[in-house]
Design a protein around this motif. Structure first.
Motif, mmCIF file in Angstrom:
data_model
loop_
_atom_site.group_PDB
_atom_site.id
_atom_site.type_symbol
_atom_site.label_atom_id
_atom_site.label_comp_id
_atom_site.label_asym_id
_atom_site.label_seq_id
_atom_site.Cartn_x
_atom_site.Cartn_y
_atom_site.Cartn_z
ATOM 1 N N VAL A 101 0.844 -1.192 0.000
ATOM 2 C CA VAL A 101 0.000 0.000 0.000
ATOM 3 C C VAL A 101 0.883 1.248 0.000
ATOM 4 O O VAL A 101 0.927 1.990 -0.973
ATOM 5 C CB VAL A 101 -0.992 0.016 1.189
ATOM 6 N N ALA A 102 1.593 1.489 1.082
ATOM 7 C CA ALA A 102 2.355 2.727 1.242
ATOM 8 C C ALA A 102 3.406 2.914 0.150
ATOM 9 O O ALA A 102 3.679 4.040 -0.275
ATOM 10 C CB ALA A 102 3.021 2.764 2.618
ATOM 11 N N GLU A 103 3.983 1.836 -0.331
ATOM 12 C CA GLU A 103 5.064 1.919 -1.320
ATOM 13 C C GLU A 103 4.572 2.478 -2.659
ATOM 14 O O GLU A 103 5.370 3.005 -3.433
ATOM 15 C CB GLU A 103 5.694 0.540 -1.534
ATOM 16 N N TRP A 104 3.268 2.356 -2.948
ATOM 17 C CA TRP A 104 2.721 2.869 -4.209
ATOM 18 C C TRP A 104 2.293 4.334 -4.089
ATOM 19 O O TRP A 104 2.356 5.072 -5.060
ATOM 20 C CB TRP A 104 1.481 2.078 -4.615
ATOM 21 N N GLY A 105 1.829 4.727 -2.938
ATOM 22 C CA GLY A 105 1.146 5.999 -2.754
ATOM 23 C C GLY A 105 1.920 7.219 -3.198
ATOM 24 O O GLY A 105 3.077 7.399 -2.859
ATOM 25 N N GLY A 106 1.248 8.053 -3.987
ATOM 26 C CA GLY A 106 1.814 9.320 -4.425
ATOM 27 C C GLY A 106 2.779 9.234 -5.584
ATOM 28 O O GLY A 106 3.265 10.253 -6.057
ATOM 29 N N LYS A 107 3.056 8.044 -6.063
ATOM 30 C CA LYS A 107 3.991 7.898 -7.185
ATOM 31 C C LYS A 107 3.225 7.892 -8.501
ATOM 32 O O LYS A 107 2.092 7.438 -8.576
ATOM 33 C CB LYS A 107 4.814 6.622 -7.025
ATOM 34 N N ARG A 108 3.880 8.410 -9.537
ATOM 35 C CA ARG A 108 3.255 8.504 -10.860
ATOM 36 C C ARG A 108 3.181 7.132 -11.504
ATOM 37 O O ARG A 108 4.082 6.312 -11.354
ATOM 38 C CB ARG A 108 4.062 9.411 -11.781
ATOM 39 N N ARG A 131 -5.896 4.303 -8.724
ATOM 40 C CA ARG A 131 -6.326 5.498 -7.976
ATOM 41 C C ARG A 131 -6.648 5.137 -6.522
ATOM 42 O O ARG A 131 -6.369 5.918 -5.612
ATOM 43 C CB ARG A 131 -7.503 6.163 -8.659
ATOM 44 N N ASN A 132 -7.226 3.971 -6.296
ATOM 45 C CA ASN A 132 -7.518 3.524 -4.934
ATOM 46 C C ASN A 132 -6.229 3.325 -4.136
ATOM 47 O O ASN A 132 -6.208 3.554 -2.921
ATOM 48 C CB ASN A 132 -8.341 2.229 -4.972
ATOM 49 N N ASP A 136 -0.493 8.603 -8.450
ATOM 50 C CA ASP A 136 -0.708 9.852 -9.162
ATOM 51 C C ASP A 136 -0.674 9.481 -10.645
ATOM 52 O O ASP A 136 0.376 9.134 -11.177
ATOM 53 C CB ASP A 136 0.397 10.845 -8.796
ATOM 54 N N ARG A 137 -1.818 9.474 -11.303
ATOM 55 C CA ARG A 137 -1.921 8.963 -12.669
ATOM 56 C C ARG A 137 -1.516 9.995 -13.716
ATOM 57 O O ARG A 137 -1.786 11.185 -13.563
ATOM 58 C CB ARG A 137 -3.357 8.511 -12.922
ATOM 59 N N THR A 138 -0.897 9.522 -14.765
ATOM 60 C CA THR A 138 -0.605 10.375 -15.908
ATOM 61 C C THR A 138 -1.922 10.742 -16.596
ATOM 62 O O THR A 138 -2.943 10.089 -16.399
ATOM 63 C CB THR A 138 0.320 9.660 -16.917
ATOM 64 N N SER A 139 -1.876 11.768 -17.413
ATOM 65 C CA SER A 139 -3.095 12.228 -18.081
ATOM 66 C C SER A 139 -3.505 11.319 -19.224
ATOM 67 O O SER A 139 -4.606 11.421 -19.737
ATOM 68 C CB SER A 139 -2.905 13.655 -18.600
ATOM 69 N N ARG A 140 -2.614 10.431 -19.633
ATOM 70 C CA ARG A 140 -2.933 9.505 -20.724
ATOM 71 C C ARG A 140 -2.257 8.170 -20.499
ATOM 72 O O ARG A 140 -1.289 8.056 -19.755
ATOM 73 C CB ARG A 140 -2.527 10.093 -22.067
ATOM 74 N N ASP A 141 -2.795 7.180 -21.170
ATOM 75 C CA ASP A 141 -2.216 5.848 -21.207
ATOM 76 C C ASP A 141 -2.084 5.473 -22.673
ATOM 77 O O ASP A 141 -2.435 6.262 -23.552
ATOM 78 C CB ASP A 141 -3.111 4.848 -20.457
ATOM 79 N N LEU A 142 -1.602 4.286 -22.941
ATOM 80 C CA LEU A 142 -1.323 3.892 -24.321
ATOM 81 C C LEU A 142 -1.826 2.473 -24.555
ATOM 82 O O LEU A 142 -1.664 1.609 -23.701
ATOM 83 C CB LEU A 142 0.194 3.966 -24.550
#
Length: 184
Positions: A101-108, A131-132, A136-142
């Protein structure tokens, strides 16, 4: 230099996912602004979540969990390379995400999906989970449609220029966010 982890989500023996992930990783390396760590879930081989405590407590005890947590914590940003299976993402990816949990939080994070279709239902479902977990998600994916049709004679992905340009834009976004975080 920030570390970009490229997660390869397919664990099938006959898979094209590692080829797509290699393309992402090599493109990122070629920029010179990332250290790249390719985390192949087939090689990592996490069992179904088996810790005694829920991940939100961060009380990891098992060696495979401790190793995964350390590796993820060292990354500054992520590109998840995933196939679409039955309209969703592979269970092995959900398991790997659920370990921490904590290791993912706030990273792009960005997603590079691939499969037979031009648009991915999997990316939308995965976005909800990311998001859950407070990515921090990028504005686009591919989405790479029919990647097996893009392989050259050596078996490497020969992506069209417009696909590579889209990937570069995503990597630009990951790099800018990390630069801003370092400056703050």
């Amino acid at each position: 230099m920030p570390t970009l982890m490229v997660i390869t989500a397919s664990t099938r023996s006959a898979r094209v996912g590692h080829t797509v992930a290699d393309w992402v990783a090599n493109t990122a390396r070629g920029r010179g602004d990332f250290t790249v760590d390719v985390a192949d879930l087939q090689e990592i081989g996490l069992p179904f979540f088996d810790e005694a405590h829920p991940p939100m407590l961060g009380k990891y005890e098992l060696p495979h969990t401790l190793a995964w947590a350390e590796r993820v914590a060292a990354a500054d940003a992520f590109v998840i390379v995933s196939p679409e299976y039955n309209g969703s993402y592979p269970g092995v990816l959900k398991n790997a995400l659920d370990y921490l949990v904590a290791e993912w939080g706030g990273k792009r994070a960005a997603v590079v999906g691939y499969g037979a279709y031009p648009e991915s239902r999997m990316i939308g479902q995965l976005d909800y989970v990311l998001r859950n977990l407070r990515f921090d998600r990028t504005s686009r994916d591919l989405q790479v449609q029919t990647p097996w049709a893009l392989l050259d004679e050596s078996g490497k992905l020969a992506a069209p220029a417009e696909l590579t340009a889209e990937l570069q834009s995503i990597l630009d976004e990951l790099a800018v966010v990390r630069t801003e975080a370092v400056a703050a």
